[in-house]
Design an enzyme around this catalytic site. Structure first.
Site, PDB file in Angstrom:
ATOM      1  N   HIS A 505       0.834  -1.210   0.000  1.00 13.87           N
ATOM      2  CA  HIS A 505       0.000   0.000   0.000  1.00 13.87           C
ATOM      3  C   HIS A 505       0.865   1.255   0.000  1.00 13.87           C
ATOM      4  O   HIS A 505       0.678   2.157  -0.835  1.00 13.87           O
ATOM      5  CB  HIS A 505      -0.910  -0.011   1.230  1.00 13.87           C
ATOM      6  CG  HIS A 505      -1.735   1.226   1.389  1.00 13.87           C
ATOM      7  ND1 HIS A 505      -3.079   1.278   1.111  1.00 13.87           N
ATOM      8  CD2 HIS A 505      -1.405   2.481   1.807  1.00 13.87           C
ATOM      9  CE1 HIS A 505      -3.539   2.487   1.343  1.00 13.87           C
ATOM     10  NE2 HIS A 505      -2.534   3.246   1.777  1.00 13.87           N
ATOM     11  N   GLU A 506       1.783   1.332   0.934  1.00 12.88           N
ATOM     12  CA  GLU A 506       2.601   2.540   1.031  1.00 12.88           C
ATOM     13  C   GLU A 506       3.461   2.732  -0.216  1.00 12.88           C
ATOM     14  O   GLU A 506       3.717   3.861  -0.647  1.00 12.88           O
ATOM     15  CB  GLU A 506       3.473   2.501   2.284  1.00 12.88           C
ATOM     16  CG  GLU A 506       2.694   2.574   3.582  1.00 12.88           C
ATOM     17  CD  GLU A 506       1.749   3.763   3.646  1.00 12.88           C
ATOM     18  OE1 GLU A 506       2.074   4.820   3.071  1.00 12.88           O
ATOM     19  OE2 GLU A 506       0.683   3.633   4.257  1.00 12.88           O
ATOM     20  N   HIS A 509       1.676   4.694  -2.787  1.00 15.77           N
ATOM     21  CA  HIS A 509       1.863   6.137  -2.647  1.00 15.77           C
ATOM     22  C   HIS A 509       3.212   6.565  -3.236  1.00 15.77           C
ATOM     23  O   HIS A 509       3.327   7.602  -3.902  1.00 15.77           O
ATOM     24  CB  HIS A 509       1.833   6.533  -1.174  1.00 15.77           C
ATOM     25  CG  HIS A 509       0.485   6.507  -0.534  1.00 15.77           C
ATOM     26  ND1 HIS A 509      -0.593   7.190  -1.038  1.00 15.77           N
ATOM     27  CD2 HIS A 509       0.043   5.902   0.607  1.00 15.77           C
ATOM     28  CE1 HIS A 509      -1.648   7.003  -0.246  1.00 15.77           C
ATOM     29  NE2 HIS A 509      -1.288   6.222   0.743  1.00 15.77           N
ATOM     30  N   HIS A 512       3.084   6.851  -6.891  1.00 14.31           N
ATOM     31  CA  HIS A 512       2.346   8.054  -7.288  1.00 14.31           C
ATOM     32  C   HIS A 512       3.295   9.258  -7.314  1.00 14.31           C
ATOM     33  O   HIS A 512       3.204  10.125  -8.196  1.00 14.31           O
ATOM     34  CB  HIS A 512       1.199   8.279  -6.311  1.00 14.31           C
ATOM     35  CG  HIS A 512       0.062   9.069  -6.860  1.00 14.31           C
ATOM     36  ND1 HIS A 512      -1.081   9.335  -6.133  1.00 14.31           N
ATOM     37  CD2 HIS A 512      -0.132   9.677  -8.044  1.00 14.31           C
ATOM     38  CE1 HIS A 512      -1.911  10.044  -6.856  1.00 14.31           C
ATOM     39  NE2 HIS A 512      -1.360  10.275  -8.018  1.00 14.31           N
TER      40      HIS A 512
END
Length: 720
Positions: A505-506, A509, A512
């Site tokens: 998940h991290e 980011h 992104h």
């Protein structure tokens, strides 16, 4: 600088486990300036590493040179320089143009950008007393500075003139978006208010920023104090041996030699509740978790909510949620409430079915909150023949990182990673990797800081140390922080499945930020609405269980044998059991946040009425389940009262609608994984906020969001 409109000058992209927001010197170097060291202060000011751009690769901050005494002079100079730059823009005798106003504004504040990125990363990842004291001092000053930028009348007049005449400026799409963001941010911030109203607004913003810092610091101290000290190893029966060893190492580090310490993670239900056989110890652990925050943070939260309500009224909104959501992809409070209506009923029905199965397994009428996870794990073992502890030997951190997270990024996007041991990070635990694009060209730097320590706040998050921008000639430097317990020296770091998905998940980011390909920093990378920012990171979780990826990293840490082939299928099946609990606890926290920010100040409770307020809110929404407490209660809801997610915690579920729809697209669009990755990167990840985020979503999947895939994922489709 801060995300426009946030209550705190800190800004980070967090997993579901944490709020967002960011040492000291480089690895191992911690020096604070003595109060009477005037000569040293003068020397530091003359040689301050924040005053000039870093000469390190990708502009990596020169952590080996940074000392505590550098921060305050850099903040002060950074503020003064940017104010002067903005004053010069406003005072220009030339008619406003995009270049001499908007682009000039984007170039301003270089010193402040550099020092803020490093300092707030430190404040989250490696804080000491000096850092906390400076944070308390500098946050209200930075809030006042942000108001000065947003409310400067001369600058606003130029932006308004450009905005009014934007049709004749010949701007491209990114420039139009940037102009709209700068102009809209100032309107939202009160640039059209009368001077007396603006003055009150400044007072509110400064006070809110101060209180949010106080909330975070209270919670950090309270969470550390609430760590559960266990005297005998027998009490930890049920925990895997490596977790027991990590608890002993944690105790040693915290001065409890011979004992065992279970430090608390940010959220309510601690992971050890699923394994501890001692029911009394489970009760103690849950009570310690839910007792954090206490009276001090209850009072802070009430005050913050009242001040936010007053600010919203000043800005012409019925409540803070209305003001907040107007700048999000949801658009209106009604859209958020409609989402709650669609999700709450199916989630509660699903949780009730799970609860009945747990009670049957336990042989009791109902299962209590401290026992739910323990019996859920028993049901998973019996119903799906899966023992979560049996997965851990196959989930070693280094393999998950290199053969899982990094390999998935190569598979989907073609990028590769090289560890740069020659580059110094901000803490010995933090590692630096250079990221290369598919053609071998440079992309950016990725820092991974995965272990828990006393100086780090709980949870998991992503920060940008350098934001990508063609205008500024910057490539991205991003950091992921997790809180994985560090074992004794020489022992492997074995993860549970939640920690694996958190790392993926991290890293979503991080991608992104790394893939950002825009000119202007205000619209780069993760500078998107709060209810959209979690979407790409949640999509990235899919690769954790993608067969080709899982087969590569899920290998026994000693023998190298692959995870038994039946375990992944059992894992996916077993994960479905527990979706009801997860949905209810998360929605409960979201409606608490929403309730705090949809009432006028006069209707909010006093500090001693917080518990009753929470109970009434949950009952009103049909979420008052005694065995499923909210994922966060008010006293430790740092996303909301210590960060930028106020009236925004709903965004995780809002983003999950987009995520589930996109995962379906990846699986069913007929392209290869690599081809799909290129589309997702080109149309969405690289665009930041340079286009309407929902237009970027539609450009990928080809339609408006569909709730169906999320309801199916959550096992609730049959309950609608």
């Amino acid at each position: 600088m801060a995300r426009v409109g946030s209550d705190s000058v800190t800004s980070a992209k967090s997993s579901e486990t944490s709020p967002g927001s960011p040492t000291t010197a480089g690895a191992g170097a911690r020096s604070a300036t003595a109060p009477d060291a005037a000569g040293r202060r003068a020397h530091d000011a003359a040689s301050n590493p924040f005053f000039t751009p870093s000469e390190l690769p990708y502009g990596l901050p020169p952590f080996a040179r940074i000392r505590h005494g550098h921060f305050l002079p850099a903040f002060e100079r950074g503020v003064d320089e940017q104010l002067a730059e903005v004053a010069a823009i406003g005072a220009s005798p030339d008619p406003p143009t995009f270049e001499n106003t908007v682009a000039a504004l984007e170039r301003s504040g270089a010193v402040l950008r550099r020092v803020s990125a490093v300092f707030f990363n430190k404040a989250n990842a490696d804080a000491d007393r000096a850092t906390q004291e400076l944070e308390a001092e500098i946050v209200p000053r930075l809030a006042a500075h942000e108001d000065a930028l947003l409310l400067d009348p001369a600058l606003f007049a130029r932006l308004e003139a450009l905005h009014d005449g934007r049709g004749g400026l010949g701007l491209d799409g990114e420039q139009e978006r940037l102009l709209a963001r700068h102009h809209g941010a100032r309107v939202r911030a009160g640039a059209r208010l009368a001077p007396a109203q603006q003055q009150r607004l400044r007072e509110l913003n400064a006070r809110i920023a101060t209180l949010c810092t106080e909330f975070r610091q209270n919670l950090r101290a309270d969470t550390a104090a609430a760590a559960l000290v266990v005297e005998r190893a027998e009490e930890l029966a049920g925990l895997p041996a490596d977790e027991v060893a990590a608890a002993a190492e944690n105790a040693r580090a915290l001065g409890h030699d011979g004992a065992f310490v279970l430090s608390l993670l940010n959220f309510t239900n601690q992971p050890q509740l699923a394994a501890l056989e001692d029911a009394a110890l489970r009760e103690r652990l849950l009570a310690a978790s839910m007792g954090r925050g206490g009276a001090a943070n209850a009072a802070v939260a009430v005050t913050v909510a009242r001040l936010r309500a007053e600010r919203a009224a000043l800005l012409g909104h019925p409540h803070h949620a209305s003001w907040q959501v107007a700048d999000q992809t949801a658009g209106t409070a009604g859209a958020v409430e409609e989402m709650f209506e669609k999700l709450i009923g199916p989630a509660v029905a699903h949780a009730e079915r799970e609860g009945a199965a747990l009670a049957a397994a336990a042989g009791v009428p109902e299962v209590g909150a401290a026992d739910w996870q323990f019996f859920a794990e028993r049901v998973r073992r019996e119903r799906f023949d899966l023992d979560a502890a049996a997965l851990r030997p196959y989930l070693e951190l280094e393999a998950v990182l290199r053969d899982g997270v990094f390999h998935a990024a190569t598979l989907v996007y073609g990028i590769t990673f090289t560890e740069r041991r020659d580059l110094v990070a901000y803490h010995p635990d933090a590692r630096v990797f250079e990221v290369h694009d598919a053609d071998g060209g440079p992309l950016g730097l990725y820092l991974g800081d995965f272990h828990a320590r006393e100086s780090k706040r709980g949870g998991a998050w992503m920060n940008e140390l350098v934001t990508q921008s063609h205008l500024l000639g910057q490539r991205p430097v991003v950091v992921n922080n997790l809180n994985i317990a560090k074992p004794a020296a020489g022992e492997p770091v074995l993860l549970n499945w939640h920690e694996v998905t958190t790392l993926f998940h991290e890293f979503g980011h991080a991608l992104h930020g790394l893939f950002s390909d825009v000119r202007y920093p205000l619209v780069a990378g993760t500078e998107v609405p709060r209810d959209f920012v979690e979407f790409p990171s949640q999509v990235n979780e899919m690769w954790a269980e993608w067969p080709e990826v899982l087969a590569r990293y899920a290998r026994h840490h000693r023998t190298g044998e692959p995870m038994p082939p039946e375990l992944p299928a059992k894992l996916r099946e077993a994960e479905r059991f527990g979706e009801g609990f997860d949905s209810v606890e998360h929605l409960s926290a979201a409606v608490l946040d929403w309730a705090w920010h949809t009432l006028p100040a006069a209707e909010l409770p006093d500090a001693d009425g917080v518990a009753a307020f929470e109970a009434a809110v949950l009952a009103r929404h049909g979420l008052a389940h005694p065995a499923i407490p909210p994922r966060y209660r008010t006293g430790y809801f740092a996303h909301v009262f210590g960060g930028g997610y106020a009236a925004g915690y709903y965004g995780y579920r809002w983003a999950e609608v987009l995520d589930a729809d996109t995962v379906r697209w990846f699986r069913e669009n007929g392209r290869t994984v690599r081809e799909s990755g290129e589309v997702f990167r080109r149309e969405l990840l690289s665009r930041g906020n340079s286009v309407d985020p929902m237009a970027a979503f539609r450009a990928v999947v080809g339609h408006d969001p569909d709730f169906g895939p999320l309801l199916a994922r959550r096992g609730a489709a049959d309950a609608t």
